[in-house]
Motif scaffolding. Structure first.
Motif, PDB file in Angstrom:
ATOM      1  N   UNK A  64     -42.720 -12.943   6.507  1.00  0.00           N
ATOM      2  CA  UNK A  64     -42.649 -13.704   7.751  1.00  0.00           C
ATOM      3  C   UNK A  64     -43.067 -15.145   7.527  1.00  0.00           C
ATOM      4  N   UNK A  65     -42.347 -16.031   8.170  1.00  0.00           N
ATOM      5  CA  UNK A  65     -42.690 -17.454   8.157  1.00  0.00           C
ATOM      6  C   UNK A  65     -43.194 -17.812   9.543  1.00  0.00           C
ATOM      7  N   UNK A  66     -44.323 -18.510   9.596  1.00  0.00           N
ATOM      8  CA  UNK A  66     -44.948 -18.843  10.879  1.00  0.00           C
ATOM      9  C   UNK A  66     -45.080 -20.351  10.988  1.00  0.00           C
ATOM     10  N   UNK A  96     -47.124 -21.281   7.622  1.00  0.00           N
ATOM     11  CA  UNK A  96     -47.889 -20.240   6.945  1.00  0.00           C
ATOM     12  C   UNK A  96     -46.976 -19.030   6.792  1.00  0.00           C
ATOM     13  N   UNK A  97     -47.396 -18.061   5.996  1.00  0.00           N
ATOM     14  CA  UNK A  97     -46.564 -16.880   5.762  1.00  0.00           C
ATOM     15  C   UNK A  97     -47.436 -15.636   5.790  1.00  0.00           C
ATOM     16  N   UNK A  98     -46.747 -14.516   5.917  1.00  0.00           N
ATOM     17  CA  UNK A  98     -47.433 -13.230   5.913  1.00  0.00           C
ATOM     18  C   UNK A  98     -46.563 -12.220   5.205  1.00  0.00           C
ATOM     19  N   UNK A  99     -47.173 -11.438   4.298  1.00  0.00           N
ATOM     20  CA  UNK A  99     -46.437 -10.350   3.643  1.00  0.00           C
ATOM     21  C   UNK A  99     -47.346  -9.127   3.604  1.00  0.00           C
ATOM     22  N   UNK A 134     -42.276 -17.415  15.004  1.00  0.00           N
ATOM     23  CA  UNK A 134     -42.257 -16.419  13.929  1.00  0.00           C
ATOM     24  C   UNK A 134     -40.814 -16.216  13.471  1.00  0.00           C
ATOM     25  N   UNK A 135     -40.584 -16.363  12.183  1.00  0.00           N
ATOM     26  CA  UNK A 135     -39.288 -16.036  11.611  1.00  0.00           C
ATOM     27  C   UNK A 135     -39.499 -14.855  10.665  1.00  0.00           C
ATOM     28  N   UNK A 136     -38.686 -13.820  10.879  1.00  0.00           N
ATOM     29  CA  UNK A 136     -38.868 -12.594  10.098  1.00  0.00           C
ATOM     30  C   UNK A 136     -37.736 -12.422   9.098  1.00  0.00           C
ATOM     31  N   UNK A 137     -38.067 -11.894   7.954  1.00  0.00           N
ATOM     32  CA  UNK A 137     -37.084 -11.615   6.910  1.00  0.00           C
ATOM     33  C   UNK A 137     -37.357 -10.221   6.353  1.00  0.00           C
ATOM     34  N   UNK A 138     -36.305  -9.448   6.225  1.00  0.00           N
ATOM     35  CA  UNK A 138     -36.436  -8.088   5.685  1.00  0.00           C
ATOM     36  C   UNK A 138     -35.395  -7.872   4.605  1.00  0.00           C
TER      37      UNK A 138
END
Lengths: 114, 111
Positions: free
Chosen positions: B75-77, B65-68, B20-24
């Motif tokens: 997030x990049x998965x 995949x991604x999640x917002x 998991x890579x997180x971006x804020x």
């Protein structure tokens, strides 16, 4: 095919001289073109944007030109300093959607020696 | 000043792990992007999102995949990390068609 090309070879110049970097594109009709600076191990930082109806844009020691006939943008740094050493990327939005889904060139590394 | 932060500067994972890579971002930007950057290939768009729960594939979405779920977080998965996903990952955000603000990047190594 569509592509953006920047000179992959590093540009070495002496302090005080003008650096000129080139960005050529093929089979795009961008409404604008952007330039970014990237230092090693860091994310790119936006520098300048030039629109298709602008021939030239300036910001301090930076100047960008945009020739839609030649499909080319030139990026100039006047009175260059060692601190200007970095990789410079050009980018455009190929679909002009407004979402800014950019396509980037591979960048040109500039080395300014004292 | 706009700030885009990424959860890790350096990450080492093993093949097959879920990553998991997180971006804020702190500026209420609608659009957020994930890129990877490799020598000679430049920045390539993996996924982008123009609103909460909205996502679109970029040029190289395979294996990601991604999640917002919230506007500020994207997030990049990597579902099952592979060695060819070793790369620098960069997150960016923008509110207008002018400037993308990038995070500092995550250098991921998959062993």
């Amino acid at each position: 095919s569509q592509k953006i090309e920047q000179n992959s070879e590093a540009l070495n110049i002496q302090e005080g001289k003008t650096a000129t970097l080139t960005c050529n594109y093929t089979n795009y009709s961008p409404a604008y073109l952007q330039w970014y600076r990237q230092d090693p191990g860091r994310g790119p930082v936006f520098l300048l944007l030039i629109r298709e109806n602008e021939k030239e844009k300036r910001k301090e020691r930076l100047k960008v030109t945009f020739d839609t006939t030649l499909k080319q943008s030139l990026f100039h740094i006047t009175a260059s300093q060692p601190a200007d050493s970095a990789t410079y990327l050009c980018a455009l939005d190929p679909l002009n959607t407004g979402f800014q889904k950019l396509v980037f060139g591979t960048g040109t590394r500039l080395l300014v020696s004292p | 000043d706009v700030k885009v932060t990424q959860s890790s500067r350096y990450l080492v994972k093993r093949t097959g792990e879920k990553v998991f890579l997180e971006c804020v971002q702190d500026m209420d930007h609608e659009n957020m992007f994930w890129y990877r950057q490799d020598p000679g290939l430049g920045l390539r768009l993996i996924y982008f999102s123009y609103d909460v729960k909205m996502k679109e594939k970029g040029d190289i979405p395979e294996g990601y995949s991604v999640s917002r779920e919230k506007k500020e977080r994207f997030s990049l998965i990597l579902e099952s990390a592979s060695t060819n996903q070793t790369s620098m990952y960069l997150c960016a955000s923008t509110i207008e068609a002018d400037t993308q603000y990038f995070g500092p990047g995550t250098r991921l190594t998959v062993l």
